[in-house]
Design a protein around this motif. Structure first.
Motif, PDB file in Angstrom:
ATOM      1  N   MET A   1       0.839  -1.183   0.000  1.00  0.00           N
ATOM      2  CA  MET A   1       0.000   0.000   0.000  1.00  0.00           C
ATOM      3  C   MET A   1       0.886   1.248   0.000  1.00  0.00           C
ATOM      4  SD  MET A   1      -3.408   0.531   2.180  1.00  0.00           S
ATOM      5  CE  MET A   1      -3.187   1.612   3.556  1.00  0.00           C
ATOM      6  N   LYS A   2       0.429   2.273  -0.692  1.00  0.00           N
ATOM      7  CA  LYS A   2       1.186   3.515  -0.777  1.00  0.00           C
ATOM      8  C   LYS A   2       1.300   4.169   0.593  1.00  0.00           C
ATOM      9  CE  LYS A   2      -1.609   5.028  -3.957  1.00  0.00           C
ATOM     10  NZ  LYS A   2      -2.307   5.943  -4.839  1.00  0.00           N
ATOM     11  N   PRO A   3       2.444   4.799   0.887  1.00  0.00           N
ATOM     12  CA  PRO A   3       2.570   5.528   2.142  1.00  0.00           C
ATOM     13  C   PRO A   3       1.613   6.722   2.170  1.00  0.00           C
ATOM     14  CG  PRO A   3       4.626   5.616   0.876  1.00  0.00           C
ATOM     15  CD  PRO A   3       3.651   4.819   0.089  1.00  0.00           C
ATOM     16  N   THR A   4       1.305   7.177   3.384  1.00  0.00           N
ATOM     17  CA  THR A   4       0.382   8.290   3.579  1.00  0.00           C
ATOM     18  C   THR A   4       1.088   9.451   4.262  1.00  0.00           C
ATOM     19  OG1 THR A   4      -1.500   6.798   3.772  1.00  0.00           O
ATOM     20  CG2 THR A   4      -1.774   8.984   4.701  1.00  0.00           C
ATOM     21  N   VAL A   5       0.860  10.646   3.742  1.00  0.00           N
ATOM     22  CA  VAL A   5       1.361  11.881   4.339  1.00  0.00           C
ATOM     23  C   VAL A   5       0.178  12.593   4.975  1.00  0.00           C
ATOM     24  CG1 VAL A   5       2.461  14.105   3.915  1.00  0.00           C
ATOM     25  CG2 VAL A   5       3.179  12.082   2.611  1.00  0.00           C
ATOM     26  N   PHE A   6       0.240  12.791   6.280  1.00  0.00           N
ATOM     27  CA  PHE A   6      -0.806  13.480   7.042  1.00  0.00           C
ATOM     28  C   PHE A   6      -0.434  14.958   7.100  1.00  0.00           C
ATOM     29  CE2 PHE A   6      -2.932  15.156  10.709  1.00  0.00           C
ATOM     30  CZ  PHE A   6      -4.087  14.411  10.860  1.00  0.00           C
ATOM     31  N   ILE A   7      -1.374  15.828   6.754  1.00  0.00           N
ATOM     32  CA  ILE A   7      -1.133  17.268   6.830  1.00  0.00           C
ATOM     33  C   ILE A   7      -2.009  17.843   7.935  1.00  0.00           C
ATOM     34  CG2 ILE A   7      -1.159  19.478   5.629  1.00  0.00           C
ATOM     35  CD1 ILE A   7      -0.867  17.931   3.003  1.00  0.00           C
ATOM     36  N   SER A   8      -1.355  18.404   8.957  1.00  0.00           N
ATOM     37  CA  SER A   8      -2.044  19.052  10.062  1.00  0.00           C
ATOM     38  C   SER A   8      -1.991  20.563   9.827  1.00  0.00           C
ATOM     39  CB  SER A   8      -1.367  18.694  11.386  1.00  0.00           C
ATOM     40  OG  SER A   8      -2.046  19.281  12.470  1.00  0.00           O
ATOM     41  N   TYR A   9      -3.148  21.196   9.843  1.00  0.00           N
ATOM     42  CA  TYR A   9      -3.223  22.626   9.546  1.00  0.00           C
ATOM     43  C   TYR A   9      -4.465  23.207  10.208  1.00  0.00           C
ATOM     44  CZ  TYR A   9      -6.817  21.095   6.337  1.00  0.00           C
ATOM     45  OH  TYR A   9      -7.949  20.531   5.817  1.00  0.00           O
ATOM     46  N   CYS A  10      -4.463  24.501  10.375  1.00  0.00           N
ATOM     47  CA  CYS A  10      -5.612  25.214  10.915  1.00  0.00           C
ATOM     48  C   CYS A  10      -6.427  25.756   9.742  1.00  0.00           C
ATOM     49  CB  CYS A  10      -5.119  26.358  11.792  1.00  0.00           C
ATOM     50  SG  CYS A  10      -6.440  27.204  12.660  1.00  0.00           S
ATOM     51  N   GLU A  11      -7.730  25.831   9.919  1.00  0.00           N
ATOM     52  CA  GLU A  11      -8.609  26.305   8.831  1.00  0.00           C
ATOM     53  C   GLU A  11      -8.193  27.680   8.310  1.00  0.00           C
ATOM     54  OE1 GLU A  11     -10.745  24.292   7.368  1.00  0.00           O
ATOM     55  OE2 GLU A  11     -10.249  22.781   8.867  1.00  0.00           O
ATOM     56  N   THR A  12      -7.664  28.538   9.182  1.00  0.00           N
ATOM     57  CA  THR A  12      -7.243  29.869   8.714  1.00  0.00           C
ATOM     58  C   THR A  12      -6.048  29.782   7.767  1.00  0.00           C
ATOM     59  OG1 THR A  12      -5.882  30.177  10.681  1.00  0.00           O
ATOM     60  CG2 THR A  12      -8.121  31.092  10.752  1.00  0.00           C
ATOM     61  N   ASP A  13      -5.365  28.651   7.755  1.00  0.00           N
ATOM     62  CA  ASP A  13      -4.214  28.439   6.872  1.00  0.00           C
ATOM     63  C   ASP A  13      -4.565  27.567   5.669  1.00  0.00           C
ATOM     64  OD1 ASP A  13      -2.629  29.893   8.689  1.00  0.00           O
ATOM     65  OD2 ASP A  13      -2.314  28.093   9.896  1.00  0.00           O
ATOM     66  N   GLN A  14      -5.849  27.442   5.396  1.00  0.00           N
ATOM     67  CA  GLN A  14      -6.351  26.592   4.306  1.00  0.00           C
ATOM     68  C   GLN A  14      -5.696  26.927   2.960  1.00  0.00           C
ATOM     69  OE1 GLN A  14      -9.117  24.285   4.626  1.00  0.00           O
ATOM     70  NE2 GLN A  14      -8.860  23.672   2.502  1.00  0.00           N
ATOM     71  N   THR A  15      -5.522  28.202   2.673  1.00  0.00           N
ATOM     72  CA  THR A  15      -4.935  28.597   1.387  1.00  0.00           C
ATOM     73  C   THR A  15      -3.522  28.039   1.255  1.00  0.00           C
ATOM     74  OG1 THR A  15      -6.263  30.603   1.333  1.00  0.00           O
ATOM     75  CG2 THR A  15      -4.319  30.572  -0.068  1.00  0.00           C
ATOM     76  N   TRP A  16      -2.735  28.122   2.330  1.00  0.00           N
ATOM     77  CA  TRP A  16      -1.369  27.580   2.284  1.00  0.00           C
ATOM     78  C   TRP A  16      -1.389  26.066   2.187  1.00  0.00           C
ATOM     79  CZ3 TRP A  16       2.090  30.550   0.621  1.00  0.00           C
ATOM     80  CH2 TRP A  16       2.105  31.904   0.933  1.00  0.00           C
ATOM     81  N   LYS A  17      -2.321  25.436   2.892  1.00  0.00           N
ATOM     82  CA  LYS A  17      -2.444  23.974   2.793  1.00  0.00           C
ATOM     83  C   LYS A  17      -2.773  23.578   1.358  1.00  0.00           C
ATOM     84  CE  LYS A  17      -5.883  21.750   2.896  1.00  0.00           C
ATOM     85  NZ  LYS A  17      -6.671  21.162   1.764  1.00  0.00           N
ATOM     86  N   VAL A  26       2.085  16.350  -7.521  1.00  0.00           N
ATOM     87  CA  VAL A  26       3.017  15.849  -8.536  1.00  0.00           C
ATOM     88  C   VAL A  26       3.406  14.411  -8.191  1.00  0.00           C
ATOM     89  CG1 VAL A  26       5.360  16.122  -9.457  1.00  0.00           C
ATOM     90  CG2 VAL A  26       3.914  18.128  -9.115  1.00  0.00           C
ATOM     91  N   PHE A  27       3.654  14.169  -6.917  1.00  0.00           N
ATOM     92  CA  PHE A  27       4.073  12.844  -6.464  1.00  0.00           C
ATOM     93  C   PHE A  27       2.883  11.917  -6.248  1.00  0.00           C
ATOM     94  CE2 PHE A  27       7.344  15.871  -5.008  1.00  0.00           C
ATOM     95  CZ  PHE A  27       8.382  15.434  -5.814  1.00  0.00           C
ATOM     96  N   VAL A  28       1.757  12.478  -5.841  1.00  0.00           N
ATOM     97  CA  VAL A  28       0.535  11.677  -5.665  1.00  0.00           C
ATOM     98  C   VAL A  28       0.120  11.089  -7.005  1.00  0.00           C
ATOM     99  CG1 VAL A  28      -1.919  11.779  -5.075  1.00  0.00           C
ATOM    100  CG2 VAL A  28      -0.241  12.937  -3.618  1.00  0.00           C
ATOM    101  N   ARG A  29       0.163  11.888  -8.047  1.00  0.00           N
ATOM    102  CA  ARG A  29      -0.237  11.415  -9.380  1.00  0.00           C
ATOM    103  C   ARG A  29       0.693  10.328  -9.915  1.00  0.00           C
ATOM    104  NH1 ARG A  29      -2.137  16.798 -10.108  1.00  0.00           N
ATOM    105  NH2 ARG A  29      -4.380  16.710 -10.416  1.00  0.00           N
ATOM    106  N   GLN A  30       1.920  10.316  -9.421  1.00  0.00           N
ATOM    107  CA  GLN A  30       2.866   9.278  -9.838  1.00  0.00           C
ATOM    108  C   GLN A  30       2.803   8.066  -8.910  1.00  0.00           C
ATOM    109  OE1 GLN A  30       6.845  10.743 -10.942  1.00  0.00           O
ATOM    110  NE2 GLN A  30       5.984  12.793 -10.719  1.00  0.00           N
ATOM    111  N   ASP A  31       1.815   8.050  -8.022  1.00  0.00           N
ATOM    112  CA  ASP A  31       1.582   6.934  -7.094  1.00  0.00           C
ATOM    113  C   ASP A  31       2.711   6.704  -6.095  1.00  0.00           C
ATOM    114  OD1 ASP A  31      -0.967   6.205  -7.558  1.00  0.00           O
ATOM    115  OD2 ASP A  31      -0.502   4.544  -8.896  1.00  0.00           O
ATOM    116  N   PHE A  32       3.462   7.752  -5.747  1.00  0.00           N
ATOM    117  CA  PHE A  32       4.499   7.600  -4.737  1.00  0.00           C
ATOM    118  C   PHE A  32       3.901   7.556  -3.339  1.00  0.00           C
ATOM    119  CE2 PHE A  32       7.288   9.559  -8.038  1.00  0.00           C
ATOM    120  CZ  PHE A  32       8.119   8.459  -8.199  1.00  0.00           C
TER     121      PHE A  32
END
Length: 163
Positions: A1-17, A26-32
């Motif tokens: 199974m592909k590894p998972t990257v968890f992104i922790s962020y606050c809703e006020t930082d949604q644009t940066w997330k 780019v890497f997700v589309r290549q199935d990394f």
């Protein structure tokens, strides 16, 4: 199974997330690897706390988008950051802080020992010109890719060996 990257962020930082996710895709589309974000993995009718706990427990790496708003959020600190830190302590989960806005991040004991992508003063994402911020996000995406590829290669080295 592909590894998972968890992104922790606050809703006020949604644009940066969202900008970070754009670079990571780019890497997700290549199935990394695949991504785990609240807005992408918690559907209507789901128990948010339970789904978040599953996301934390299944993460192979994590990015914490650090801002004063994130540090002020009891919900994020309790349900995401604390779980990620516990996994880091017990299982050596790789956590990469990404400083979004000026805040007292360098005074937090839980961030000691982690190398942030942008640790220098004035290097916070929202303090940088757009091109520099995009470069920093691209570097964060490349760092996650490199980290996960190094981890998967470590497992490959042990294949075929017997004790």
């Amino acid at each position: 199974m592909k590894p998972t990257v968890f992104i922790s962020y606050c809703e006020t930082d949604q644009t940066w997330k969202d900008r970070l996710v754009t670079h990571l895709k780019v890497f997700v589309r290549q199935d990394f690897f695949r991504l785990w974000t609240r807005d992408g993995n918690i559907a209507a009718g789901d128990n948010p706390k339970e789904k978040t706990k599953q996301g934390v427990n299944n993460a192979d790496a994590a990015i914490i988008m650090v801002s004063a708003d994130l540090m002020d959020s009891d919900e994020i600190m309790e349900n995401e950051v604390n779980g990620l830190l516990e996994r880091q302590e017990k299982e050596n989960l790789r956590i990469i802080p990404l400083i979004v806005s000026p805040c007292a991040w360098d005074k937090l004991p839980w961030l000691e020992g982690f190398r942030a992508i942008n640790p220098q003063k004035g290097g916070e994402l929202n303090s940088l010109p757009k091109n520099e911020a995009e470069t920093l996000l691209a570097e964060a995406a490349e760092e996650i890719h490199r980290l996960l590829m190094d981890n998967s290669n470590d497992g490959d080295e042990n294949e075929g060996t017997t004790n």
